[in-house]
Motif scaffolding. Structure first.
Motif, mmCIF file in Angstrom:
data_model
loop_
_atom_site.group_PDB
_atom_site.id
_atom_site.type_symbol
_atom_site.label_atom_id
_atom_site.label_comp_id
_atom_site.label_asym_id
_atom_site.label_seq_id
_atom_site.Cartn_x
_atom_site.Cartn_y
_atom_site.Cartn_z
ATOM 1 N N GLU A 184 -10.905 16.244 -2.659
ATOM 2 C CA GLU A 184 -11.183 15.296 -3.979
ATOM 3 C C GLU A 184 -10.451 14.262 -3.596
ATOM 4 O OE1 GLU A 184 -10.598 16.691 -7.842
ATOM 5 O OE2 GLU A 184 -12.739 18.296 -7.649
ATOM 6 N N VAL A 185 -11.409 12.872 -3.661
ATOM 7 C CA VAL A 185 -10.452 12.041 -3.576
ATOM 8 C C VAL A 185 -10.330 11.453 -5.723
ATOM 9 C CG1 VAL A 185 -10.331 9.495 -2.827
ATOM 10 C CG2 VAL A 185 -10.704 11.635 -1.320
ATOM 11 N N PRO A 186 -9.794 10.736 -5.766
ATOM 12 C CA PRO A 186 -7.978 11.280 -5.632
ATOM 13 C C PRO A 186 -6.927 12.073 -5.954
ATOM 14 C CG PRO A 186 -8.505 10.012 -7.286
ATOM 15 C CD PRO A 186 -9.207 10.318 -7.072
ATOM 16 N N GLY A 187 -7.942 12.899 -6.554
ATOM 17 C CA GLY A 187 -7.600 14.670 -7.046
ATOM 18 C C GLY A 187 -6.396 15.237 -6.557
ATOM 19 N N ASP A 188 -6.853 15.255 -5.118
ATOM 20 C CA ASP A 188 -6.941 15.885 -4.162
ATOM 21 C C ASP A 188 -6.061 15.340 -2.942
ATOM 22 O OD1 ASP A 188 -7.516 18.416 -4.972
ATOM 23 O OD2 ASP A 188 -8.465 18.334 -3.511
ATOM 24 N N VAL A 189 -6.169 14.393 -2.896
ATOM 25 C CA VAL A 189 -6.493 12.513 -1.380
ATOM 26 C C VAL A 189 -5.803 11.637 -1.785
ATOM 27 C CG1 VAL A 189 -5.905 12.441 1.031
ATOM 28 C CG2 VAL A 189 -6.654 14.208 0.085
ATOM 29 N N SER A 190 -4.826 10.580 -2.402
ATOM 30 C CA SER A 190 -4.997 9.589 -2.777
ATOM 31 C C SER A 190 -5.088 8.749 -1.158
ATOM 32 C CB SER A 190 -4.282 8.988 -3.455
ATOM 33 O OG SER A 190 -3.940 9.299 -4.790
ATOM 34 N N VAL A 191 -6.201 7.464 -2.051
ATOM 35 C CA VAL A 191 -6.326 7.159 -0.336
ATOM 36 C C VAL A 191 -6.019 5.139 -0.510
ATOM 37 C CG1 VAL A 191 -8.467 6.076 1.814
ATOM 38 C CG2 VAL A 191 -8.324 8.211 0.600
ATOM 39 N N VAL A 192 -5.692 4.968 0.918
ATOM 40 C CA VAL A 192 -5.319 3.534 -0.082
ATOM 41 C C VAL A 192 -6.224 2.363 1.405
ATOM 42 C CG1 VAL A 192 -4.456 1.605 0.214
ATOM 43 C CG2 VAL A 192 -4.129 3.127 -1.214
ATOM 44 N N GLY A 193 -7.335 1.157 1.485
ATOM 45 C CA GLY A 193 -7.054 0.987 2.820
ATOM 46 C C GLY A 193 -6.774 -0.691 2.554
ATOM 47 N N ALA A 245 0.830 -1.232 0.220
ATOM 48 C CA ALA A 245 -0.295 -0.035 0.028
ATOM 49 C C ALA A 245 0.733 1.469 -0.771
ATOM 50 C CB ALA A 245 -1.138 -0.297 1.385
ATOM 51 N N THR A 246 1.515 1.060 0.632
ATOM 52 C CA THR A 246 3.072 2.374 1.005
ATOM 53 C C THR A 246 3.569 2.799 -0.319
ATOM 54 O OG1 THR A 246 2.423 1.804 3.485
ATOM 55 C CG2 THR A 246 4.209 3.741 2.611
#
Length: 349
Positions: A276-285, A184-185
């Motif tokens: 915005e996700v992912p425009g401003d912040v990407s998120v992984v679970g 993920a990282t």
């Protein structure tokens, strides 16, 4: 007291009925009682056509093997005890489902005993299992509780632990938590993010600790000092609360959440803050819930193979049951897989 005329009472003139015996099945199938016994006990030294004929006779006559008598003869109860810390998490439920399926396939039943997080509650669960007739035990909780002085493992009963430290003195079967966190990282770093923030699970959780340590180690290998991790409690609400905290920081462009529920909460918080996700912040679970592909945007996450964990835990336990003098397996880790969807992207230029 005598039954009055016309009253309903036991008819002592009729002999008590009994179910079909092993000898009845043998006569019906045209085989010996020893052959019926081998089939009933799951032995492999019976030719398949004969086995099927015996099974058909059992079904036709309604024969049910006497489990108690069979246990006295074989020393086995064909029952496995499962002590579980919580039934509320996705991973635990999927793992338990796989354990039940694999146990049934091997001819074993399951006795489930939920246990609280304290040593005394775990000890109480052991005590209740001691009263049950089980051949082995699977623990699905943090194994550091086992080291408490007031917990005594049932003597002579094999034990396998799920969701624990691989350094445990007991056999451990688990997902490779560290590999998943690295995947993920590294995915976020490869997209060009300068650092990755982490919403962690509880500080007392081995799974959360492994993911948190692997996240920090992956950043360190890239020459990046890890930002302070934020500890949640696996819930969507904690992910939302911590997502609000991170979303208010302009320097946060990538978040790795330790499970999908917290990732979902964080995505909601980011949307409410206008990021915005992912425009401003990407998120992984982490987990790959069945609903993760239906998040908006669909969630990039780490897939754990809970069915394989359940299968291997039963396989490991049965080896210990069937070969009690053999050296036990110490650690079996099931690899994870990164599932890339639409919640991650390179940072804005």
């Amino acid at each position: 007291m005598h039954d009055l005329p016309g009253s309903i009472g036991p008819d002592m003139t009729q002999p008590a009925t009994r179910g079909p015996s092993m000898a009845d099945v043998a006569r019906h199938a045209g085989v010996s009682s020893q052959t019926v016994s081998r089939v009933a006990n799951g032995h492999s030294n019976v030719e398949e056509p004969t086995r099927q004929r015996v099974i058909a006779s059992m079904e036709a006559l309604g024969y049910r093997p006497n489990r108690a008598a069979r246990a006295l003869r074989s020393g086995r109860f064909h029952s496995i005890g499962v002590i579980m810390f919580t039934l509320s998490t996705f991973g635990n439920m999927r793992t338990l489902e796989a354990i039940a399926d694999q146990a049934a396939e091997a001819g074993y039943s399951i006795t489930l005993i939920p246990a609280g997080p304290t040593a005394s509650q775990v000890s109480g669960a052991y005590s209740r299992l001691n009263e049950q007739a089980v051949d082995g035990i699977i623990l699905i909780f943090e194994a550091h509780l086992i080291g408490k002085t007031d917990i005594t493992l049932p003597p002579g009963v094999p034990v396998v632990v799920i969701d624990s430290n691989p350094d445990s003195q007991l056999p451990v079967v688990d997902t490779d938590q560290a590999l998943g966190a690295r995947q993920a990282t590294q995915h976020l770093l490869d997209l060009g993010h300068r650092t990755v923030w982490h919403i962690s699970g509880p500080l007392t959780s081995f799974s959360a600790t492994h993911r948190r340590e692997a996240w920090a180690a992956t950043l360190a290998e890239g020459g990046i000092e890890a930002p302070p991790p934020l500890a949640g409690d696996w819930s969507t609400e904690s992910g939302y609360r911590l997502g609000l905290e991170l979303g208010r920081r302009d320097d946060v462009t990538a978040i790795f959440a330790a499970n999908d529920q917290m990732a979902l909460g964080a995505i909601r918080a980011l949307h409410e803050l206008g990021r915005e996700v992912p425009g401003d912040v990407s998120v992984v679970g982490f987990d790959d819930l069945e609903e993760s592909s239906s998040f908006w945007p669909p969630l990039t996450t780490v897939r754990q193979d809970f069915r394989e964990v359940g299968r291997l835990s039963i396989q490991t336990l049965l080896r210990s049951i069937e070969s009690p003098t053999a050296a036990p397996d110490r650690s079996v880790l099931v690899p994870t897989e990164l599932i890339v969807r639409k919640s991650t992207a390179p940072p804005r230029a």
